[in-house]
Design an enzyme around this catalytic site. Structure first.
Site, mmCIF file in Angstrom:
data_model
loop_
_atom_site.group_PDB
_atom_site.id
_atom_site.type_symbol
_atom_site.label_atom_id
_atom_site.label_comp_id
_atom_site.label_asym_id
_atom_site.label_seq_id
_atom_site.Cartn_x
_atom_site.Cartn_y
_atom_site.Cartn_z
ATOM 1 N N GLU A 1 5.788 33.996 39.517
ATOM 2 C CA GLU A 1 6.107 33.660 38.313
ATOM 3 C C GLU A 1 7.641 33.440 38.297
ATOM 4 O O GLU A 1 8.358 34.566 37.902
ATOM 5 C CB GLU A 1 5.766 34.504 37.069
ATOM 6 C CG GLU A 1 4.273 34.089 37.007
ATOM 7 C CD GLU A 1 3.858 32.679 36.660
ATOM 8 O OE1 GLU A 1 4.600 31.614 36.166
ATOM 9 O OE2 GLU A 1 2.645 32.150 37.004
ATOM 10 N N CYS B 1 12.588 32.283 30.482
ATOM 11 C CA CYS B 1 12.593 31.389 31.785
ATOM 12 C C CYS B 1 12.224 29.889 31.581
ATOM 13 O O CYS B 1 12.874 29.122 32.484
ATOM 14 C CB CYS B 1 11.413 32.104 32.669
ATOM 15 S SG CYS B 1 9.683 32.046 31.887
ATOM 16 N N GLY C 1 9.747 37.228 37.914
ATOM 17 C CA GLY C 1 11.129 37.523 38.341
ATOM 18 C C GLY C 1 11.864 36.509 38.951
ATOM 19 O O GLY C 1 11.777 35.503 38.820
ATOM 20 N N THR D 1 14.008 34.727 42.098
ATOM 21 C CA THR D 1 13.649 34.254 43.677
ATOM 22 C C THR D 1 14.254 35.444 44.537
ATOM 23 O O THR D 1 13.256 35.562 45.676
ATOM 24 C CB THR D 1 14.268 33.150 43.888
ATOM 25 O OG1 THR D 1 15.575 33.061 43.772
ATOM 26 C CG2 THR D 1 13.868 31.967 43.223
ATOM 27 N N VAL E 1 14.026 38.760 44.503
ATOM 28 C CA VAL E 1 12.941 39.913 44.649
ATOM 29 C C VAL E 1 11.480 39.166 44.953
ATOM 30 O O VAL E 1 10.922 39.764 45.815
ATOM 31 C CB VAL E 1 13.022 40.388 43.293
ATOM 32 C CG1 VAL E 1 11.920 41.758 43.655
ATOM 33 C CG2 VAL E 1 14.048 41.191 42.974
HETATM 34 P P1 NAD Z 1 14.132 40.748 38.998
HETATM 35 O O1 NAD Z 1 13.329 39.717 39.923
HETATM 36 O O2 NAD Z 1 15.246 41.452 39.229
HETATM 37 O O3 NAD Z 1 13.135 41.979 38.742
HETATM 38 C C1 NAD Z 1 11.724 41.859 38.280
HETATM 39 C C2 NAD Z 1 11.090 43.121 38.690
HETATM 40 O O4 NAD Z 1 11.418 43.204 40.412
HETATM 41 C C3 NAD Z 1 11.296 44.301 38.102
HETATM 42 O O5 NAD Z 1 10.246 44.902 37.753
HETATM 43 C C4 NAD Z 1 12.198 45.201 38.957
HETATM 44 O O6 NAD Z 1 11.988 46.629 38.814
HETATM 45 C C5 NAD Z 1 11.450 44.623 40.273
HETATM 46 N N1 NAD Z 1 12.652 44.787 41.436
HETATM 47 C C6 NAD Z 1 13.960 44.574 41.115
HETATM 48 N N2 NAD Z 1 14.669 44.640 42.394
HETATM 49 C C7 NAD Z 1 13.599 44.883 43.452
HETATM 50 C C8 NAD Z 1 13.582 45.191 44.721
HETATM 51 N N3 NAD Z 1 14.746 44.918 45.535
HETATM 52 N N4 NAD Z 1 12.415 45.250 45.363
HETATM 53 C C9 NAD Z 1 11.311 45.507 44.573
HETATM 54 N N5 NAD Z 1 11.003 45.016 43.395
HETATM 55 C C10 NAD Z 1 12.222 45.069 42.628
HETATM 56 O O7 NAD Z 1 14.128 40.125 37.388
HETATM 57 P P2 NAD Z 1 15.425 39.305 36.858
HETATM 58 O O8 NAD Z 1 15.829 38.285 38.058
HETATM 59 O O9 NAD Z 1 16.205 39.956 36.157
HETATM 60 O O10 NAD Z 1 14.453 38.330 36.185
HETATM 61 C C11 NAD Z 1 14.787 37.153 35.639
HETATM 62 C C12 NAD Z 1 14.294 36.309 36.288
HETATM 63 O O11 NAD Z 1 12.835 36.074 36.127
HETATM 64 C C13 NAD Z 1 14.732 34.688 36.012
HETATM 65 O O12 NAD Z 1 15.123 33.906 37.123
HETATM 66 C C14 NAD Z 1 13.712 34.076 35.058
HETATM 67 O O13 NAD Z 1 13.767 32.996 35.065
HETATM 68 C C15 NAD Z 1 12.590 34.721 35.902
HETATM 69 N N6 NAD Z 1 11.518 34.712 34.811
HETATM 70 C C16 NAD Z 1 10.498 34.092 35.208
HETATM 71 C C17 NAD Z 1 9.234 34.027 34.274
HETATM 72 C C18 NAD Z 1 7.987 33.195 34.707
HETATM 73 O O14 NAD Z 1 6.968 33.598 33.985
HETATM 74 N N7 NAD Z 1 7.995 32.271 35.346
HETATM 75 C C19 NAD Z 1 9.205 34.707 33.107
HETATM 76 C C20 NAD Z 1 10.626 35.529 32.966
HETATM 77 C C21 NAD Z 1 11.419 35.519 33.892
#
Ligand code: NAD
Length: 471
Positions: free
Chosen positions: A223, A257, A201, A203, A205
């Protein structure tokens, strides 16, 4: 009394993360998950699940992201079956203990590195590749003989529902559970003392996850993402560069990503590259990309609004059309984008590509090193010395030369970021190792024990002792 199943957990509406962890940990501690046979059985079951329910996944991915079948196969459905095949082929070899030489002082002895499972992992997936990013860490966990609880992404509800329905049907319920939910449920899960956490997800979170993990000294794989630069050098094959950049950027409507976030193009080929990019986009998605069956949609209105605001960060060279009701934003190329504009300050993670002109390699290196380390760095060039110079003067999780975005599909390459783009690597053997404790074991024979050379008092046989103590 039989253990409650996941369904009972849900219907009774008693979400009990501690109970879930305890149940899986007890099963793990029974040793049931350690054998290669158990691991193979789970992996084969997971592969059957993907094959027998491919249609369910295609449909769910279309509902969540309007993802075409071809793109669903590239990164979600067939990707999973090919990764499982890779792990099944190599698992026995990966599990073999690695012999290590021992010093003269410990003769006769031998030492081995054995790969022990860590225990019960928590896997938190995200929405852009909701199957791959939830179940690929699960493959790694299984390959190393772990139990796990999986939390699929709330922003891809249709796909998460399929995972929730099928995983308990196919996999060993004593070892694996799926928990649906968002922030509230994830927060409750994060309070538990897991043996490993894999989070994909953003940075923001990730910092919450790592803080929670620190309270229990739980190891993490994070990741994350970042702004992946893509360099187009004067020597590049511009037509191929344009095609591959377009494929990498606009696959899944830019929500990858590893996609190029922006292009740094050398001044002398800027106009030609932009022309090739525009022609490519017309070839790929036609005059009206909203009608293309191959072009995806933005995952949510929140992300749509965020991206629509980024369109004003520069001059629109191509694209720019958008339709909120359809969560559609056309493939868009921006030029004249100031470096302090929002599109150059945050990760775009959508179908917008700023193209920025650069003068020389020094400027490129300075630009990249002045910013947080990205997940991917891409170089389009036919000049090997320039390519090597860029690779050796910068850092990124992974990199591509005359290619972008697709490197995670290579099972033998470690996948993951560095610095701000994450920590820890997985996929293939790297996933097996990420979920293992590489435990060094020294086997020392009792047939020989030259007391005078090793034990106190140390003032005897000093000259001989010096021969055997390694220096
Ligand atoms: P996010 O970080 O908001 O959410 C990811 C997960 O965290 C979800 O399952 C969500 O339910 C949970 N979550 C959200 N808020 C939370 C909180 N306050 N406390 C606990 N859990 C919580 O996801 P996003 O930012 O929308 O995702 C996109 C990001 O992910 C981009 O920065 C992308 O580059 C990155 N990404 C990385 C990869 C990799 O493999 N390196 C792959 C895909 C996406």
């Amino acid at each position: 009394m039989p253990e409650p199943t996941l369904t009972q957990f849900k219907t009774a509406n008693t979400f009990d993360p501690r109970g879930l962890l305890t149940r899986h940990r007890n099963y793990f501690l029974s040793g049931a998950t350690r054998s290669i046979e158990w691991r193979q059985k789970q992996l084969i079951a997971l592969r059957s699940m993907m094959r027998e329910h491919a249609e369910d996944f295609y449909e769910a991915l279309w509902t969540d992201l309007r993802r075409s079948r071809t793109e669903a196969d590239w990164v979600d459905v067939k990707y999973m079956t090919s990764e499982i095949a890779h792990v099944l082929e190599h698992l026995r070899h990966w599990m073999e203990p690695v012999p290590v030489s021992t010093p003269l002082m410990l003769t006769p002895s031998h030492a081995k590195l054995q790969f022990d499972p860590l225990g019960v992992g928590l896997i938190i997936g995200t929405w852009n590749y909701p199957v791959m990013l939830t179940l690929s860490p699960l493959i790694a966990a299984i390959s190393s003989g772990n139990a796990a609880v999986v939390k699929p992404p709330d922003l891809a509800p249709a796909t998460s529902d399929v995972i929730d329905r099928l995983v308990p049907e196919y996999l060993d319920r004593n070892a694996f559970s799926v928990v649906l939910g968002g922030q509230k449920e994830t927060t409750a899960l994060l309070e538990q003392p897991w043996d490993h956490i894999c989070f994909t997800g953003g940075t923001t979170v990730a910092k919450i996850v790592m803080t929670a993990a620190a309270k229990n000294l739980t190891p993490v794989v994070l990741e994350l993402g970042g702004k992946n630069p893509c360099i187009v050098h004067s020597s590049a094959n511009l037509r191929i560069a344009a095609r591959r950049v377009a494929f990498g950027r606009w696959f899944n409507a830019g929500q990858s990503c590893t996609a190029p976030d922006h292009v740094l193009v050398f001044k002398d080929v800027r106009d030609e590259f932009l022309k090739c990019l525009k022609e490519t986009l017309l070839e790929f998605y036609g005059e009206d990309p909203q009608k293309s069956p191959d072009y995806g949609r933005i995952v949510s209105l929140h992300h749509f609004d965020r991206l629509a605001n980024l369109l004003a960060s520069g001059t629109i060279y191509h694209g720019g059309q958008h339709d909120r009701a359809d969560r559609f934003i056309a493939p868009t190329v921006l030029v004249d984008v100031p470096l302090d504009s929002p599109a150059m300050q945050e990760e775009i993670f959508g179908p917008i590509l700023p193209v920025i002109e650069v003068d020389n390699a020094e400027q490129v290196i300075e630009f990249i090193n002045a910013r947080p380390s990205p997940l991917g760095l891409y170089i389009f060039s036919e000049d090997p010395s320039l390519t090597q110079r860029l690779l050796h003067s910068t850092a990124s999780g992974d990199a591509g030369v005359n290619e972008c975005t697709l490197q995670p599909l290579i099972h033998d390459l470690p996948f993951g970021g560095v610095g701000n783009s994450g920590m820890g690597k997985y996929h293939g053997e790297w996933g097996f190792r990420a979920y293992s404790n590489a435990r060094g074991v020294l086997y020392h024979s009792t047939k020989l024990d030259v007391a005078g050379l090793r034990y106190p008092p140390y003032n005897q046989h000093q000259h001989l002792r010096e021969l055997v103590i390694p220096s």
